[in-house]
Design a protein around this motif. Structure first.
Motif, PDB file in Angstrom:
ATOM      1  N   ALA A  64     -21.929   2.029   6.333  1.00 19.21           N
ATOM      2  CA  ALA A  64     -21.124   2.039   5.107  1.00 19.21           C
ATOM      3  C   ALA A  64     -20.705   0.618   4.760  1.00 19.21           C
ATOM      4  N   GLN A  65     -20.698   0.319   3.470  1.00 18.80           N
ATOM      5  CA  GLN A  65     -20.376  -1.029   3.009  1.00 18.80           C
ATOM      6  C   GLN A  65     -19.029  -1.118   2.295  1.00 18.80           C
ATOM      7  N   GLY A  66     -18.428   0.005   1.981  1.00 16.97           N
ATOM      8  CA  GLY A  66     -17.183  -0.015   1.219  1.00 16.97           C
ATOM      9  C   GLY A  66     -16.062   0.697   1.933  1.00 16.97           C
ATOM     10  N   GLY A  67     -14.988   0.876   1.194  1.00 12.60           N
ATOM     11  CA  GLY A  67     -13.829   1.604   1.702  1.00 12.60           C
ATOM     12  C   GLY A  67     -13.719   2.945   0.988  1.00 12.60           C
ATOM     13  N   THR A  68     -12.505   3.478   0.971  1.00 13.88           N
ATOM     14  CA  THR A  68     -12.274   4.779   0.345  1.00 13.88           C
ATOM     15  C   THR A  68     -11.327   4.638  -0.845  1.00 13.88           C
ATOM     16  N   LEU A  69     -11.342   5.624  -1.696  1.00 10.51           N
ATOM     17  CA  LEU A  69     -10.421   5.660  -2.819  1.00 10.51           C
ATOM     18  C   LEU A  69      -8.984   5.769  -2.313  1.00 10.51           C
ATOM     19  N   ALA A  70      -8.761   6.563  -1.288  1.00 12.56           N
ATOM     20  CA  ALA A  70      -7.413   6.719  -0.726  1.00 12.56           C
ATOM     21  C   ALA A  70      -6.869   5.375  -0.248  1.00 12.56           C
ATOM     22  N   GLY A  71      -7.710   4.573   0.358  1.00  7.18           N
ATOM     23  CA  GLY A  71      -7.283   3.257   0.825  1.00  7.18           C
ATOM     24  C   GLY A  71      -6.888   2.349  -0.323  1.00  7.18           C
ATOM     25  N   LYS A  72      -7.679   2.362  -1.372  1.00  5.21           N
ATOM     26  CA  LYS A  72      -7.384   1.538  -2.552  1.00  5.21           C
ATOM     27  C   LYS A  72      -6.102   2.003  -3.234  1.00  5.21           C
ATOM     28  N   LEU A  73      -5.907   3.323  -3.303  1.00  3.03           N
ATOM     29  CA  LEU A  73      -4.697   3.857  -3.920  1.00  3.03           C
ATOM     30  C   LEU A  73      -3.451   3.467  -3.127  1.00  3.03           C
ATOM     31  N   ARG A  74      -3.547   3.485  -1.790  1.00  2.00           N
ATOM     32  CA  ARG A  74      -2.399   3.088  -0.969  1.00  2.00           C
ATOM     33  C   ARG A  74      -2.058   1.617  -1.227  1.00  2.00           C
ATOM     34  N   GLU A  75      -3.067   0.790  -1.340  1.00  2.54           N
ATOM     35  CA  GLU A  75      -2.851  -0.627  -1.612  1.00  2.54           C
ATOM     36  C   GLU A  75      -2.172  -0.811  -2.971  1.00  2.54           C
ATOM     37  N   MET A  76      -2.630  -0.099  -3.969  1.00  2.00           N
ATOM     38  CA  MET A  76      -2.031  -0.192  -5.310  1.00  2.00           C
ATOM     39  C   MET A  76      -0.584   0.321  -5.288  1.00  2.00           C
ATOM     40  N   TYR A  77      -0.354   1.399  -4.557  1.00  2.00           N
ATOM     41  CA  TYR A  77       0.997   1.943  -4.423  1.00  2.00           C
ATOM     42  C   TYR A  77       1.920   0.908  -3.780  1.00  2.00           C
ATOM     43  N   ALA A  78       1.444   0.251  -2.727  1.00  2.00           N
ATOM     44  CA  ALA A  78       2.249  -0.764  -2.047  1.00  2.00           C
ATOM     45  C   ALA A  78       2.567  -1.921  -2.996  1.00  2.00           C
ATOM     46  N   ASP A  79       1.588  -2.348  -3.779  1.00  2.00           N
ATOM     47  CA  ASP A  79       1.822  -3.431  -4.738  1.00  2.00           C
ATOM     48  C   ASP A  79       2.919  -3.056  -5.729  1.00  2.00           C
ATOM     49  N   THR A  80       2.847  -1.843  -6.230  1.00  2.00           N
ATOM     50  CA  THR A  80       3.835  -1.374  -7.200  1.00  2.00           C
ATOM     51  C   THR A  80       5.213  -1.277  -6.560  1.00  2.00           C
ATOM     52  N   LYS A  81       5.275  -0.685  -5.394  1.00  2.00           N
ATOM     53  CA  LYS A  81       6.551  -0.519  -4.688  1.00  2.00           C
ATOM     54  C   LYS A  81       7.137  -1.878  -4.292  1.00  2.00           C
ATOM     55  N   ALA A  82       6.289  -2.825  -3.929  1.00  2.00           N
ATOM     56  CA  ALA A  82       6.761  -4.151  -3.518  1.00  2.00           C
ATOM     57  C   ALA A  82       7.438  -4.886  -4.670  1.00  2.00           C
ATOM     58  N   ARG A  83       6.991  -4.629  -5.882  1.00  2.00           N
ATOM     59  CA  ARG A  83       7.613  -5.269  -7.048  1.00  2.00           C
ATOM     60  C   ARG A  83       9.051  -4.798  -7.246  1.00  2.00           C
ATOM     61  N   LEU A  84       9.374  -3.640  -6.687  1.00  2.00           N
ATOM     62  CA  LEU A  84      10.692  -3.040  -6.877  1.00  2.00           C
ATOM     63  C   LEU A  84      11.650  -3.290  -5.724  1.00  2.00           C
ATOM     64  N   GLY A  85      11.138  -3.836  -4.619  1.00  2.00           N
ATOM     65  CA  GLY A  85      12.012  -3.976  -3.455  1.00  2.00           C
ATOM     66  C   GLY A  85      11.593  -5.098  -2.539  1.00  2.00           C
ATOM     67  N   ASP A  86      11.873  -4.905  -1.267  1.00  2.00           N
ATOM     68  CA  ASP A  86      11.581  -5.890  -0.218  1.00  2.00           C
ATOM     69  C   ASP A  86      10.080  -5.889   0.071  1.00  2.00           C
ATOM     70  N   THR A  87       9.398  -6.899  -0.443  1.00  2.00           N
ATOM     71  CA  THR A  87       7.937  -6.975  -0.340  1.00  2.00           C
ATOM     72  C   THR A  87       7.455  -6.848   1.092  1.00  2.00           C
ATOM     73  N   ASP A  88       8.045  -7.635   2.004  1.00  2.00           N
ATOM     74  CA  ASP A  88       7.589  -7.621   3.396  1.00  2.00           C
ATOM     75  C   ASP A  88       7.736  -6.228   4.002  1.00  2.00           C
ATOM     76  N   ALA A  89       8.900  -5.599   3.787  1.00  2.00           N
ATOM     77  CA  ALA A  89       9.153  -4.274   4.360  1.00  2.00           C
ATOM     78  C   ALA A  89       8.198  -3.228   3.786  1.00  2.00           C
TER      79      ALA A  89
END
Length: 144
Positions: A64-89
């Motif tokens: 396999a050469q790629g990742g999963t949609l679930a993995g990409k969605l988690r990353e996008m969710y983290a980016d969005t949530k980080a904008r609202l709070g403690d990025t590192d946490a």
């Protein structure tokens, strides 16, 4: 493609999700120690992906050469949530959950694997558990 190679490719994709997420998070966090930790964790994932890919290729299959949609969605969710709070946490928490997903996938795969694949997973599983433990301790108030 036989079932074991399909399962290994799924593990490669899930592990690659973690690798990409660590690389992404490394650029997003400000804490230098976290950046170093995330780099180390991404490298650990790279080594695991390589080991699994060699096994798939040895069976004349395409790794396999790629990742999963679930993995990409988690990353996008983290980016969005980080904008609202403690990025590192936020990134530590989301990467801890990513480690949970990877560990569960490897443990599940181990139960159904043929002996040669089971042997490979038995070698890689302690590395997966170590990464999981490290992020879990960090997320729940432990040291890095």
């Amino acid at each position: 493609m036989n079932q074991n190679m399909t399962e290994l490719n799924e593990l490669i994709e899930i592990t690659r999700d973690g690798q990409h997420f660590y690389q992404h998070a490394m650029a997003e966090v400000k804490d230098v120690e976290l950046q170093h930790l995330f780099r180390d964790m991404a490298q650990a994932k790279t080594h695991i992906i390589q080991a699994l890919s060699v096994k798939v290729a040895a069976h004349q299959e395409q790794p396999a050469q790629g990742g999963t949609l679930a993995g990409k969605l988690r990353e996008m969710y983290a980016d969005t949530k980080a904008r609202l709070g403690d990025t590192d946490a936020v990134y530590v928490d989301q990467l801890d959950q990513t480690e949970e997903r990877i560990l569960a996938a490897f443990e599940d795969a181990l139960t159904n694997a043929e002996p040669d694949v089971r042997a490979l997973l038995a070698i890689e599983l302690p590395k997966i558990r170590a990464c999981h433990e490290r992020m879990h301790r960090l997320n729940h108030g432990g040291q890095r």
